[in-house]
Scaffold this motif. Sequence first.
Motif, PDB file in Angstrom:
ATOM      1  N   GLY A   1     -47.741  21.499   5.189  1.00 24.84           N
ATOM      2  CA  GLY A   1     -48.653  21.456   4.042  1.00 24.84           C
ATOM      3  C   GLY A   1     -48.697  22.819   3.404  1.00 24.84           C
ATOM      4  N   TYR A   2     -49.458  22.913   2.357  1.00 25.88           N
ATOM      5  CA  TYR A   2     -49.590  24.198   1.678  1.00 25.88           C
ATOM      6  C   TYR A   2     -51.051  24.544   1.503  1.00 25.88           C
ATOM      7  CZ  TYR A   2     -44.638  24.348   0.731  1.00 25.88           C
ATOM      8  OH  TYR A   2     -43.281  24.406   0.878  1.00 25.88           O
ATOM      9  N   GLN A   3     -51.348  25.818   1.649  1.00 29.21           N
ATOM     10  CA  GLN A   3     -52.729  26.266   1.527  1.00 29.21           C
ATOM     11  C   GLN A   3     -52.813  27.256   0.387  1.00 29.21           C
ATOM     12  OE1 GLN A   3     -54.304  29.123   4.302  1.00 29.21           O
ATOM     13  NE2 GLN A   3     -55.930  27.718   4.841  1.00 29.21           N
ATOM     14  N   TYR A   4     -53.835  27.090  -0.421  1.00 37.79           N
ATOM     15  CA  TYR A   4     -53.968  27.990  -1.562  1.00 37.79           C
ATOM     16  C   TYR A   4     -54.627  29.283  -1.106  1.00 37.79           C
ATOM     17  CZ  TYR A   4     -55.222  29.850  -6.074  1.00 37.79           C
ATOM     18  OH  TYR A   4     -55.345  30.661  -7.164  1.00 37.79           O
ATOM     19  N   LYS A   5     -54.058  30.404  -1.554  1.00 34.93           N
ATOM     20  CA  LYS A   5     -54.678  31.700  -1.243  1.00 34.93           C
ATOM     21  C   LYS A   5     -54.875  32.451  -2.550  1.00 34.93           C
ATOM     22  CE  LYS A   5     -52.781  32.425   3.319  1.00 34.93           C
ATOM     23  NZ  LYS A   5     -51.760  33.028   4.118  1.00 34.93           N
ATOM     24  N   GLU A   6     -56.088  32.936  -2.710  1.00 31.84           N
ATOM     25  CA  GLU A   6     -56.343  33.735  -3.903  1.00 31.84           C
ATOM     26  C   GLU A   6     -56.064  35.192  -3.542  1.00 31.84           C
ATOM     27  OE1 GLU A   6     -59.735  32.464  -6.107  1.00 31.84           O
ATOM     28  OE2 GLU A   6     -60.149  34.529  -6.707  1.00 31.84           O
ATOM     29  N   ALA A   7     -55.071  35.784  -4.153  1.00 36.15           N
ATOM     30  CA  ALA A   7     -54.703  37.166  -3.805  1.00 36.15           C
ATOM     31  C   ALA A   7     -53.830  37.738  -4.893  1.00 36.15           C
ATOM     32  CB  ALA A   7     -53.944  37.183  -2.482  1.00 36.15           C
ATOM     33  N   HIS A   8     -53.793  39.067  -4.959  1.00 36.40           N
ATOM     34  CA  HIS A   8     -52.889  39.759  -5.876  1.00 36.40           C
ATOM     35  C   HIS A   8     -51.892  40.543  -5.041  1.00 36.40           C
ATOM     36  CE1 HIS A   8     -55.216  38.855  -9.430  1.00 36.40           C
ATOM     37  NE2 HIS A   8     -56.313  39.228  -8.804  1.00 36.40           N
ATOM     38  N   PRO A   9     -50.808  39.890  -4.652  1.00 28.69           N
ATOM     39  CA  PRO A   9     -49.901  40.547  -3.702  1.00 28.69           C
ATOM     40  C   PRO A   9     -49.094  41.676  -4.341  1.00 28.69           C
ATOM     41  CG  PRO A   9     -48.973  38.482  -4.436  1.00 28.69           C
ATOM     42  CD  PRO A   9     -50.332  38.572  -5.060  1.00 28.69           C
ATOM     43  N   TYR A  10     -48.603  42.539  -3.443  1.00 30.63           N
ATOM     44  CA  TYR A  10     -47.733  43.629  -3.878  1.00 30.63           C
ATOM     45  C   TYR A  10     -46.299  43.325  -3.480  1.00 30.63           C
ATOM     46  CZ  TYR A  10     -51.750  46.814  -4.417  1.00 30.63           C
ATOM     47  OH  TYR A  10     -52.902  47.426  -4.805  1.00 30.63           O
ATOM     48  N   PHE A  11     -45.346  43.835  -4.242  1.00 33.76           N
ATOM     49  CA  PHE A  11     -43.944  43.928  -3.821  1.00 33.76           C
ATOM     50  C   PHE A  11     -43.263  42.615  -3.498  1.00 33.76           C
ATOM     51  CE2 PHE A  11     -43.673  48.290  -4.069  1.00 33.76           C
ATOM     52  CZ  PHE A  11     -44.621  48.937  -3.310  1.00 33.76           C
ATOM     53  N   TRP A  12     -43.733  41.524  -4.033  1.00 35.65           N
ATOM     54  CA  TRP A  12     -42.995  40.294  -3.769  1.00 35.65           C
ATOM     55  C   TRP A  12     -41.658  40.309  -4.488  1.00 35.65           C
ATOM     56  CZ3 TRP A  12     -46.156  35.150  -3.685  1.00 35.65           C
ATOM     57  CH2 TRP A  12     -46.999  35.181  -2.558  1.00 35.65           C
ATOM     58  N   ARG A  13     -40.703  39.627  -3.880  1.00 36.87           N
ATOM     59  CA  ARG A  13     -39.400  39.495  -4.529  1.00 36.87           C
ATOM     60  C   ARG A  13     -38.947  38.059  -4.414  1.00 36.87           C
ATOM     61  NH1 ARG A  13     -36.152  44.451  -1.753  1.00 36.87           N
ATOM     62  NH2 ARG A  13     -37.154  46.186  -2.793  1.00 36.87           N
ATOM     63  N   THR A  14     -37.838  37.737  -5.058  1.00 31.18           N
ATOM     64  CA  THR A  14     -37.335  36.367  -5.077  1.00 31.18           C
ATOM     65  C   THR A  14     -37.259  35.778  -3.680  1.00 31.18           C
ATOM     66  OG1 THR A  14     -35.857  37.313  -6.732  1.00 31.18           O
ATOM     67  CG2 THR A  14     -35.632  34.977  -6.255  1.00 31.18           C
ATOM     68  N   GLY A  15     -36.630  36.542  -2.769  1.00 30.52           N
ATOM     69  CA  GLY A  15     -36.397  36.004  -1.437  1.00 30.52           C
ATOM     70  C   GLY A  15     -37.682  35.664  -0.716  1.00 30.52           C
TER      71      GLY A  15
END
Lengths: 611, 163, 416
Positions: free
Chosen positions: C280-294
Motif C-alpha cells: 500500500g501507500y502512505q501519504y507523508k506531508e514533507a518537503h524533502p531534500y536532494f531527491w533524484r529520479t532513482g
Amino acid sequence: MSATTEATKTADAAEVHHDEHHDHHEQGFWRTYIFSTDHKIIGIQYGFTGLAFLFFGFCLIAMMRWSMAYEGAPIPFVGPMLEALLGSGVAPGGVMSAQLYNVFGAMHGTIMVFMGIVPAAFAAFGNYVVPLQIGAVDMSFPRINMASFWSFFIGCVVMTVSFFIPGGAAQAGWTSYSPLATIIPTDGQTYWLIGMILLITSSLLGAVNFLVTIINLRAPGLTWMRLPFFVWAQFITAFLLLLAFPPLEAAGILQLMDRVLETSFFLPTGLVVNGTDVDVSGGGSPLLWQHLFWFLAHPEVYVLVLPGMGIVAEVISNNTRKPIWGYKYLVGAVVVLGFLAFIVWAHHMYMTGMGTVISAFFQTTTLLISIPSVIILTCLFISLWGGSIRFNTPMLFALAWLPMFGIGGLTGLPLGFNFSDVALHDSYYVIAHFHYVVAPGTIFAIFAGVYYWYPKMTGRIMSEFWGRVHFWSSLIFMNLIFMPMFAQGMAGMSRRMSDGGATYSLANPDNADAGGALSDTIMGLNVSISAAAWAMLLAQIPFIINLFWSVKYGKKVESDNPWRATTLEWETPTPPPHGNFTKEIKVYRDPYEYSVPGAKEDFTPQAQPSR
Amino acid sequence: MADSHDSPDFIQYLIKLFYMVGGVLVAGTLITVLIDVLIPMPLVFAAIIGLSIALVKSCFVIAIFMHYKWDKKLIMITWTMVLTFFFFAGMMGLIMWAEGDIPKLHRPELPAIWPILASLLGIILPASFTVLTIKLMNQPAVLESAQTPKSKAKRTTRKKKTT
Amino acid sequence: MEIPYTVKPRPDTGLYNAKLGIWLFLASEVMLFGALFSSYVLLRVGAADGTWSMGLMDVIVGAGNTMVLIASSMFVVLAWAQLKQGDLAGYKKWKWATVGCAVLFLMVKWSYEWPSKFKHYDVWFKDTAVLHAHVNEGYGKVAGTEENKAALRDEENKALGLPRLYAEKKIYVGRYFKTDSKKSQSAFTKAWEDGSLALSGHINGYEEAEIKVEIIGWSSDKGVSEADADKALENQGAKSPDDLRKNGGTLLEKTDYDTAKLAEYKLTKAGYSLALSVVGYQYKEAHPYFWRTGRVNEDIGGKPRVLSIDFGLDVNSGDKKEHHPEVKIFTKDIKRLNSYEPKHSTFFGIYYTITGLHAAHVFGGIIVMLYNLLPIGLATWHRDREQFANRIESFGLFWHFVDLVWIFLFPILYIL
C-alpha cells in the motif's frame, strides 16, 4: 602615539628570543629527521621518496612489458605475487589482464611524472642545493617547506593505497580523460583525483617557497646574472608550477564532482554507456577537461626537463674546467621557454577536430618553443669545446644527456606539425619521443646530480667503478628500449595496447589482407624492447647498492670541495650543518670562473674576494 | 614595510582612502543591481556593463586596499601580476577560440589569411616577450644593498634587535 | 640562524618574504579561479538555447552578501592601519568586525541560499501529453489572477490559447533568457511542443510505499550460526524466530521503507533471503531534500517506492488558501526529477563549485583571522610588532583577493 615608545616598552620582550628557528638544541629524532624544517633534510626526504617511486614505476612497466612481449603468459616470479596481492580477477594465474595493464599503465605515468621526476629532480635537488648555491641559511618558509613534503607524502600514500582497493587504481591513463574517467564505476579514479589534489598542493607550496627564496634570499653580491644556471632553471620551473598547476587542480575538482556528485562538467548530452542512457544532466564538454589538463601538462613536461638542464650545466662546467658558453643565451632561452610553455598546449589535441586557424597558432608556438631548447643544448655542447674534460661518473651522465635529449627534442618536431602528427598521434613514436627527453634525459641528469652532490651530502664519494657500470649499462639498455619504438610508431603501432599490438599484426589471421598491419619484425621488437627493459631494471641494482654502501664505506672526501667547483654550495662544511655556512658569504664574481688566465688556481669560487 | 608608509599622517590619509573606496564599492554594487533590475536588456549588454563595473571595483581594491598604487614600483609584484593575467587571458581566450574554431560541414572553408594571421600572432607573442627579456637582462645589476628608488622618507626607529 | 628579510624588506626588491610569498600565492589562485571562470564561460557559451538557467539566484540576497564582503574587506585593512599606529585594541575591534562579516556571509550562503535550493525541484516528463495536462491543471488555478487576465487580452497569448500557459511561459522565459524576445518565445514554444519543459516547484507531500517483509529462507553461507541468526530475527521484532527461519513467513506486515530496508540489510548479512513487496501507500506531508529520479522510481517488487508526489508549482496563485497551485504527479510519468543541486545542470554544477571553493577560502580566512586574534597569534605582536603587522598585511592581501573573486562572481552568477 608614536610607535617608538611602544617599541622600547616591548624591547624587553624581544630579548627573550624564541624564534622557532633558534631552538634546535634539544630536538629529538622526530623533529630532526622526520618532521624537519631544514631544507637539506626535506631535500633528502624528497630524494628518497622520488627515487623509490621511480623504481616502483619502473617495476610496473617491467610487468607490462611482459604482457606486451608474451601476452597471455603468466609473469615469472612476480605473477603469483600479483595474484595474491590483487586477486584473480585482474591477475588470473599470474597473467596480466587487460584491465590490470590499464591500471599499471595509468599509474606508471602518474607515478613517474608526479611522484618520481618532480620530487627527485625539482624538489629534492632544488631543496638541497638551491639555498646553498645562493648562500642562504634555509628556504624562506621552512615550515611551509615541511608542509609541502608531507602533503606530497600523503598524496603518494593515497595513490599507492589505491592499488589495493576493490577495482584497483586509476585506469584511464595518466591523462584521465572524461567521459571514461568519470564513468568507471570503481573508486580508483576518485583516489587518483584526491591524490592529485594533494600532490598539486604540495607543488604549489613548494613553488612559492622556491620563488621567494631565490628572489629574496640571495647572498650579498649575488646578482641575477651571477646565479648558477641550475638556480635559473629551478626558478623558471617554480614559476611553471605556480601558474600551470592550479587549472589542473580546478579540473580535478570538477572531475571529482562529476564522479562523486554526478555533475556533467565533462559529460556531453546524450551519453550512452553499455547501452543505457547515463542519468546525468549532460551539457558538459569532454574537450574542456583536455584543455585544462594539457594547460598544466605541457608546462609540466618543461618542469620535468628544466631541472635536468640545470644539473647538466653545473656538471659540465665543473668537469670541463671552463665556464659555460653563452650564459646570457642560456638565461634568456630558459626564460622565454618558460613563457612559451604556457601557450603551446593544444598540440596534444590536434586530433580533437580543431580548425586550421587555431591549429596554425599552436603549431607556430610549438615550433618556436624548440628554439630556446636548441639554444640551451647548443650552448652546452659548445661548452665542451676546448675543455679539459674529466670523465668521472657525473660527467659521463651529463655528456650522455646531451645527445639523448637532442634525440628526444628533435623527434618532437614531427609531432609539433599537425599534418605529421595525424599519422604519429597516440603511437609508439610519441612514447619514444617523450621517453628520450625524460628517461635518458632527465633521469640521467638526476643520476649525474646524485653522483655529483653525494660528496657534499655525505662526505664520501660513490664508487667510481660501479658508477661506470651503472652508466654504460643504463645508456646501452635505454637506447635498446626506446630507439626501436620510433620504428614501431612509424609502422602504426598504437599506444596502450596490452597485447603489444597482436590484434593489429600480420600474424593475426583477420589481418591477412589489411594493408598497414604490423609486420613480424615490428612485433618482434616487442621482445627485444622488453628484454632491454628488464636488463635496465637489473642495471639499477648496482646503483642502489652503491648509493647505500658508499654512505659508510665510500672513499672519504679530502676537502669540502672535492670537485674543485666554483659555486657556493661547496663553501659549506661537509655535510652542511643547520644554518649551512660557518662564515659570512659575499659573492664577488660570476658562477663559472674556471681557468681564468692569470688566476692562481684553475677555479675561483664565487665567494672568494680575489683570484 | 619600513619606509615612508610608517608615518602617522600617511596612515591617516590611507584610512580616509579606505572609507572612500568602501563607499565606491558599495555604490558600484548598488548601480549594478539597479541597472539589472530596472532596465531590461540583452545578455551581451548586461555582461559588458556588469563586468565593466566589476573591473572598476577590482581596480580600486587592488590599488588602494592591496596597496598596489604604492607598490607598483616593486617589479616582482608587477611582473607576477602582468604575467598571471596574461596567462589567464590566454587560457580563457585560447580555450574559447579552440572551441569556436571547429570545422562544420555548413561552414565555408576559411580563407588562407586566417591561419596566416594566427601564425603571426603565435610569432608576435613570444617575440615581444623575448625582446622584453633581453631588455631586462641588459639592465645594470642591482646590488642588494641598494635603496629602492624614490624612497626619500627617513626610516622610523622600528629596529628590533633580535639575535 | 635567522632567515633574513622576514620582517624588514630587502632593499633591492623592496619586499619582505611573506609579502612576496602571498602575492605569488595569489597569482596561483588567480589561475585556479581563472580556470573555473574559463570553464563557466565555455559551458555557458556551449549550452543550447534555453538550457542555461538564469534568474534562479536571489539578487537581493546576493547583493547583500556582496556588501557584507565589501565591508569585511574595508574592515580588514582598517585593522591593519590601526596596527601600524600601534593600536592593538583598534586592530582587534576591526578584525572582529571582519570575522563577523565573514561568518555572516557564510551563514547566509550555507544556511539560507544553498538549503533553499536543495528542496526546490524540477520535474521532466516522459510523455508530452502528461506535461501539458499538468500545466493546464496547475496553472489553470491561476487563471483568475490579474496578470493572466491581462495576458488573455494580449493577442499573442490568446493565440497560444491558454492563460495558464502564460504563467509557465513567464517562468520559463524568465529562467533562461535575459529579455522576453522572439528568441525566447520560440524557445518556449519548442520546449512546450516537444515536452522538454520542466515543471518547477516544491514537493509538498508524497505517497511512499508500505512494505511487507517476508523471509524466504536461510542458509549458513554467510558463516552465521543458527543461534545468531535467530537473534538477528528477534532484533527485527520476530516473535518466533526459530519457526520463521525454518519455514519462512512474514516478518513485518506493513512497515515504512527505512525500517524495511534496514531489516533487509541486517538479515541478509545474517544469511537470510528476503522478499519485499509493496502492500500500500502512505501519504507523508514533507518537503524533502536532494531527491533524484532513482529515489522516486526505486523498484520494490515491481512497484515504485514513491507512487505520487504533490507538487506545488512555482507561481503564486494569489489565492490565500492555495498559495502555490498544486498538481499530483505520478512517478511512473517522470522522466527526470532533480533538486537544485550540483547534478541538476551544468549551471548549478559550476555555481556550487565556484561559490563553494570561494566559501572554502572565506572559511580558511576565518580560521587564520581567529588565530591572529586569540592569544596564540597575538604572542607575535608582543614579541615583534613589525612582524605581526606584516603578517596582518599579508593576510589582508589574501582577504582582498577573496573579495575580488566575489566581486566578479556576483554579477556573473547572479545578474547574468
